[in-house]
Design an enzyme around this catalytic site. Structure first.
Site, PDB file in Angstrom:
ATOM      1  N   CYS A  55       0.838  -1.211   0.000  1.00 36.84           N
ATOM      2  CA  CYS A  55       0.000   0.000   0.000  1.00 36.84           C
ATOM      3  C   CYS A  55       0.867   1.253   0.000  1.00 36.84           C
ATOM      4  O   CYS A  55       0.540   2.249  -0.644  1.00 36.84           O
ATOM      5  CB  CYS A  55      -0.910   0.023   1.231  1.00 36.84           C
ATOM      6  SG  CYS A  55      -2.035  -1.360   1.301  1.00 36.84           S
ATOM      7  N   ARG A 132      -7.952  -4.155  -3.144  1.00 39.17           N
ATOM      8  CA  ARG A 132      -7.415  -3.045  -3.956  1.00 39.17           C
ATOM      9  C   ARG A 132      -8.397  -2.770  -5.087  1.00 39.17           C
ATOM     10  O   ARG A 132      -8.240  -3.261  -6.203  1.00 39.17           O
ATOM     11  CB  ARG A 132      -6.025  -3.401  -4.484  1.00 39.17           C
ATOM     12  CG  ARG A 132      -5.049  -3.699  -3.381  1.00 39.17           C
ATOM     13  CD  ARG A 132      -3.641  -3.929  -3.866  1.00 39.17           C
ATOM     14  NE  ARG A 132      -2.855  -4.512  -2.793  1.00 39.17           N
ATOM     15  CZ  ARG A 132      -2.308  -3.840  -1.790  1.00 39.17           C
ATOM     16  NH1 ARG A 132      -2.445  -2.537  -1.724  1.00 39.17           N
ATOM     17  NH2 ARG A 132      -1.624  -4.452  -0.845  1.00 39.17           N
TER      18      ARG A 132
HETATM   19  C1  BEZ Z   1       0.614  -4.706   1.802  1.00 40.13           C
HETATM   20  O1  BEZ Z   1       1.804  -4.963   1.796  1.00 40.13           O
HETATM   21  O2  BEZ Z   1       0.183  -3.594   1.492  1.00 40.13           O
HETATM   22  C2  BEZ Z   1      -0.380  -5.783   2.158  1.00 40.13           C
HETATM   23  C3  BEZ Z   1      -0.054  -7.091   1.829  1.00 40.13           C
HETATM   24  C4  BEZ Z   1      -0.951  -8.098   2.162  1.00 40.13           C
HETATM   25  C5  BEZ Z   1      -2.136  -7.803   2.827  1.00 40.13           C
HETATM   26  C6  BEZ Z   1      -2.459  -6.473   3.112  1.00 40.13           C
HETATM   27  C7  BEZ Z   1      -1.560  -5.463   2.779  1.00 40.13           C
END
Ligand code: BEZ
Length: 220
Positions: A55, A132
């Site tokens: 993110c 997402r």
């Molecule tokens: C992230 O790195 O943004 C992420 C990865 C897996 C689940 C939720 C967020």
């Protein structure tokens, strides 16, 4: 009792062509509602959680395309189920670590009201985080495109930018855009609607005729 049946989800999802569901929500820039974006295009996107690595890379990426989106009369609005204070702290951390000032607002959807309206939670993947999701909403507040990526895959910002440009090109020129289209490329002319129109296609002078059902056109 579980909120969702994860085998077959019962969540209502908005679809392309629908009026964008109305919302009023707190953000790190104060309260915002859908009507604030009337007359503008809006890219409304959700991310799973503040202070997570993928993110964070996406926020830097969204900020990179923000000036170009602005030139397209398009705003960016993020969303997660984190609090306003969490958004403020995370954005300050991004600014410190990546020397990037995040200029767009982010909805703090603690009660999941907006994420449920937009079908941003994929209960089979996570019941607590938003996936997402990307909603492209036009200046008439109609949903023009929807993209979903899973939690583990960061989105391609250039594709989001390309999508907005393609949709606006369709509106401006009444054309479609072919695979891998980029700004400046030829567009696709709508296929003929009758046998008579099909027969006349090859005589049309302002197009690159390939066959009766496929022709391209310079729109620059
Ligand atoms: C992230 O790195 O943004 C992420 C990865 C897996 C689940 C939720 C967020």
């Amino acid at each position: 009792m579980a909120q969702f049946d994860t085998e077959v989800s019962q969540v209502t999802m908005p679809r392309i062509g629908d009026r964008a569901p109305y919302f009023e929500a707190p953000t790190n820039h104060g309260n915002i509602s859908l009507k604030d974006y009337k007359g503008k295009w809006l890219v409304l996107f959700s991310h799973p959680s503040d202070f997570t690595p993928v993110c964070t890379t996406e926020f830097v990426g969204f900020q990179e395309i923000y000036p170009e989106l602005h030139q397209l009369n398009t705003e960016l609005l993020g969303l997660s189920v984190d609090s306003v204070n969490s958004h403020i702290a995370w954005i300050r951390s991004i600014e410190e670590n990546f020397n990037t000032s995040i200029e767009f607002p982010v909805i703090a959807d603690l009660d999941k009201e907006v994420s449920m309206k937009y079908g941003m939670i994929m209960p089979g993947e996570s019941q607590v985080e938003t996936s997402r999701a990307v909603f492209v909403i036009d200046d008439q507040q109609k949903i023009r495109s929807i993209i979903y990526y899973p939690l583990t895959t960061g989105r391609n910002m250039q594709e989001i930018l390309r999508l907005v440009k393609a949709l606006q090109t369709t509106d401006e020129h009444g054309v479609s855009t072919p695979a891998n289209w980029q700004e400046g490329d030829k567009a696709v002319v709508s296929p003929p609607k009758s046998q008579e129109e099909a027969a006349k296609r090859s005589e049309q002078e302002d197009i690159d005729y390939i066959d009766w059902y496929i022709s391209k056109k310079d729109i620059t």
